[in-house]
Design a protein around this motif. Structure first.
Motif, PDB file in Angstrom:
ATOM      1  N   UNK A 137    -101.788  41.837 -33.124  1.00 36.30           N
ATOM      2  CA  UNK A 137    -100.689  41.473 -34.023  1.00 36.30           C
ATOM      3  C   UNK A 137    -100.395  39.987 -33.995  1.00 36.30           C
ATOM      4  N   UNK A 138    -101.409  39.184 -33.756  1.00 35.03           N
ATOM      5  CA  UNK A 138    -101.269  37.739 -33.646  1.00 35.03           C
ATOM      6  C   UNK A 138    -101.550  37.093 -35.004  1.00 35.03           C
ATOM      7  N   UNK A 139    -100.578  36.401 -35.546  1.00 37.91           N
ATOM      8  CA  UNK A 139    -100.703  35.794 -36.871  1.00 37.91           C
ATOM      9  C   UNK A 139    -101.881  34.818 -36.944  1.00 37.91           C
ATOM     10  N   UNK A 140    -102.074  34.030 -35.901  1.00 35.77           N
ATOM     11  CA  UNK A 140    -103.156  33.055 -35.876  1.00 35.77           C
ATOM     12  C   UNK A 140    -104.528  33.744 -35.943  1.00 35.77           C
ATOM     13  N   UNK A 141    -104.677  34.844 -35.244  1.00 36.51           N
ATOM     14  CA  UNK A 141    -105.938  35.584 -35.274  1.00 36.51           C
ATOM     15  C   UNK A 141    -106.136  36.206 -36.651  1.00 36.51           C
ATOM     16  N   UNK A 142    -105.084  36.782 -37.235  1.00 35.93           N
ATOM     17  CA  UNK A 142    -105.189  37.356 -38.578  1.00 35.93           C
ATOM     18  C   UNK A 142    -105.616  36.304 -39.594  1.00 35.93           C
ATOM     19  N   UNK A 143    -104.990  35.140 -39.531  1.00 35.46           N
ATOM     20  CA  UNK A 143    -105.308  34.077 -40.481  1.00 35.46           C
ATOM     21  C   UNK A 143    -106.749  33.602 -40.312  1.00 35.46           C
ATOM     22  N   UNK A 144    -107.186  33.477 -39.076  1.00 35.75           N
ATOM     23  CA  UNK A 144    -108.556  33.054 -38.818  1.00 35.75           C
ATOM     24  C   UNK A 144    -109.536  34.101 -39.344  1.00 35.75           C
ATOM     25  N   UNK A 145    -109.261  35.367 -39.094  1.00 33.96           N
ATOM     26  CA  UNK A 145    -110.135  36.442 -39.570  1.00 33.96           C
ATOM     27  C   UNK A 145    -110.190  36.460 -41.093  1.00 33.96           C
ATOM     28  N   UNK A 146    -109.049  36.306 -41.745  1.00 37.81           N
ATOM     29  CA  UNK A 146    -109.018  36.303 -43.206  1.00 37.81           C
ATOM     30  C   UNK A 146    -109.804  35.121 -43.774  1.00 37.81           C
ATOM     31  N   UNK A 147    -109.664  33.952 -43.163  1.00 38.81           N
ATOM     32  CA  UNK A 147    -110.399  32.788 -43.663  1.00 38.81           C
ATOM     33  C   UNK A 147    -111.899  32.970 -43.456  1.00 38.81           C
ATOM     34  N   UNK A 148    -112.299  33.649 -42.384  1.00 34.14           N
ATOM     35  CA  UNK A 148    -113.720  33.912 -42.152  1.00 34.14           C
ATOM     36  C   UNK A 148    -114.288  34.876 -43.185  1.00 34.14           C
ATOM     37  N   UNK A 149    -113.519  35.892 -43.533  1.00 34.88           N
ATOM     38  CA  UNK A 149    -113.968  36.843 -44.552  1.00 34.88           C
ATOM     39  C   UNK A 149    -114.152  36.117 -45.882  1.00 34.88           C
ATOM     40  N   UNK A 150    -113.194  35.286 -46.248  1.00 32.11           N
ATOM     41  CA  UNK A 150    -113.304  34.528 -47.497  1.00 32.11           C
ATOM     42  C   UNK A 150    -114.493  33.563 -47.456  1.00 32.11           C
ATOM     43  N   UNK A 151    -114.672  32.899 -46.348  1.00 28.84           N
ATOM     44  CA  UNK A 151    -115.795  31.972 -46.204  1.00 28.84           C
ATOM     45  C   UNK A 151    -117.123  32.711 -46.362  1.00 28.84           C
ATOM     46  N   UNK A 152    -117.271  33.810 -45.634  1.00 28.51           N
ATOM     47  CA  UNK A 152    -118.518  34.576 -45.702  1.00 28.51           C
ATOM     48  C   UNK A 152    -118.749  35.115 -47.108  1.00 28.51           C
ATOM     49  N   UNK A 153    -117.712  35.649 -47.738  1.00 26.20           N
ATOM     50  CA  UNK A 153    -117.855  36.204 -49.088  1.00 26.20           C
ATOM     51  C   UNK A 153    -118.283  35.137 -50.088  1.00 26.20           C
ATOM     52  N   UNK A 154    -117.688  33.962 -50.003  1.00 29.00           N
ATOM     53  CA  UNK A 154    -118.038  32.907 -50.956  1.00 29.00           C
ATOM     54  C   UNK A 154    -119.465  32.414 -50.727  1.00 29.00           C
ATOM     55  N   UNK A 155    -119.870  32.311 -49.475  1.00 25.70           N
ATOM     56  CA  UNK A 155    -121.238  31.872 -49.172  1.00 25.70           C
ATOM     57  C   UNK A 155    -122.260  32.921 -49.611  1.00 25.70           C
ATOM     58  N   UNK A 156    -121.958  34.173 -49.370  1.00 29.54           N
ATOM     59  CA  UNK A 156    -122.871  35.255 -49.771  1.00 29.54           C
ATOM     60  C   UNK A 156    -122.952  35.328 -51.295  1.00 29.54           C
ATOM     61  N   UNK A 157    -121.842  35.150 -51.951  1.00 32.02           N
ATOM     62  CA  UNK A 157    -121.827  35.183 -53.420  1.00 32.02           C
ATOM     63  C   UNK A 157    -122.762  34.127 -54.009  1.00 32.02           C
ATOM     64  N   UNK A 158    -122.771  32.952 -53.431  1.00 31.76           N
ATOM     65  CA  UNK A 158    -123.649  31.874 -53.910  1.00 31.76           C
ATOM     66  C   UNK A 158    -125.112  32.295 -53.789  1.00 31.76           C
ATOM     67  N   UNK A 159    -125.469  32.955 -52.700  1.00 29.19           N
ATOM     68  CA  UNK A 159    -126.859  33.376 -52.497  1.00 29.19           C
ATOM     69  C   UNK A 159    -127.228  34.507 -53.454  1.00 29.19           C
ATOM     70  N   UNK A 160    -126.340  35.477 -53.602  1.00 32.61           N
ATOM     71  CA  UNK A 160    -126.633  36.666 -54.416  1.00 32.61           C
ATOM     72  C   UNK A 160    -126.619  36.337 -55.911  1.00 32.61           C
ATOM     73  N   UNK A 161    -125.707  35.474 -56.321  1.00 30.31           N
ATOM     74  CA  UNK A 161    -125.541  35.173 -57.757  1.00 30.31           C
ATOM     75  C   UNK A 161    -126.247  33.891 -58.187  1.00 30.31           C
ATOM     76  N   UNK A 162    -127.198  33.429 -57.423  1.00 28.89           N
ATOM     77  CA  UNK A 162    -127.856  32.161 -57.755  1.00 28.89           C
ATOM     78  C   UNK A 162    -128.720  32.303 -59.006  1.00 28.89           C
TER      79      UNK A 162
END
Length: 165
Positions: A137-162
């Motif tokens: 229930x740590x806000x800092x961990x939640x925020x870090x996890x959410x930013x990682x999901x967004x980062x990974x999704x955007x990077x994967x999208x670039x590869x898949x939709x190239x």
């Protein structure tokens, strides 16, 4: 301090930027910090975070409680530090795996398959840590996890939709 252990792969520069971690100034202190992180990571594979005591971490790390408390405020701080360094390692792995040069001449389907396997492997290797971090229930961990999901999704999208797929 920006050093990465050759043995454990913990990035102490990343860990030290957390307010709840006292950055090591000497090599011996850095080694203690790494042993503490490694101990918690090992213990999380055996039992839940709530079941792990500071005495367990003390015994597994070989560091006295005074040394542990000199680096970390409490058990939650150790978990946050472990999560932070693992998250940074994950981000670097995503960046390497989604480098567009790596995927030239390969189909989007091939890329999606390989990247999905990589994500599943990461989850399998780190599920105990990820679960403990989310249950904390740590806000800092939640925020870090959410930013990682967004980062990974955007990077994967670039590869898949190239365009060259």
């Amino acid at each position: 301090m920006r050093s990465k252990s050759k043995v454990t792969g913990y990035d102490l520069g990343v860990v030290s930027r957390l307010d709840r971690v006292n950055a090591p100034k000497q090599a011996r202190s850095a080694e203690s910090l790494e042993r503490i992180l490694a101990a918690l990571e090992h213990l999380l594979r055996q039992k839940s975070f709530d079941e792990i005591t500071m005495a367990d971490i003390e015994k597994k790390s070989g560091c006295g409680l005074a040394s542990i408390y000199a680096r970390f405020r409490n058990k939650n701080s150790i978990l946050a530090a472990l999560h932070e360094t693992t998250s940074e390692r994950f981000k670097q792995g995503v960046d390497m795996a989604t480098d567009p040069e790596r995927w030239k001449g390969r189909t989007a389907r091939e890329a999606a398959t390989v990247l999905a396997r990589g994500l599943v492997n990461h989850y399998s290797a780190n599920r105990h840590l990820m679960r403990a971090g989310m249950l904390l229930g740590d806000k800092e961990i939640y925020e870090r996890a959410a930013s990682l999901v967004l980062h990974a999704a955007s990077r994967i999208q670039v590869v898949i939709a190239r365009p060259d797929k």
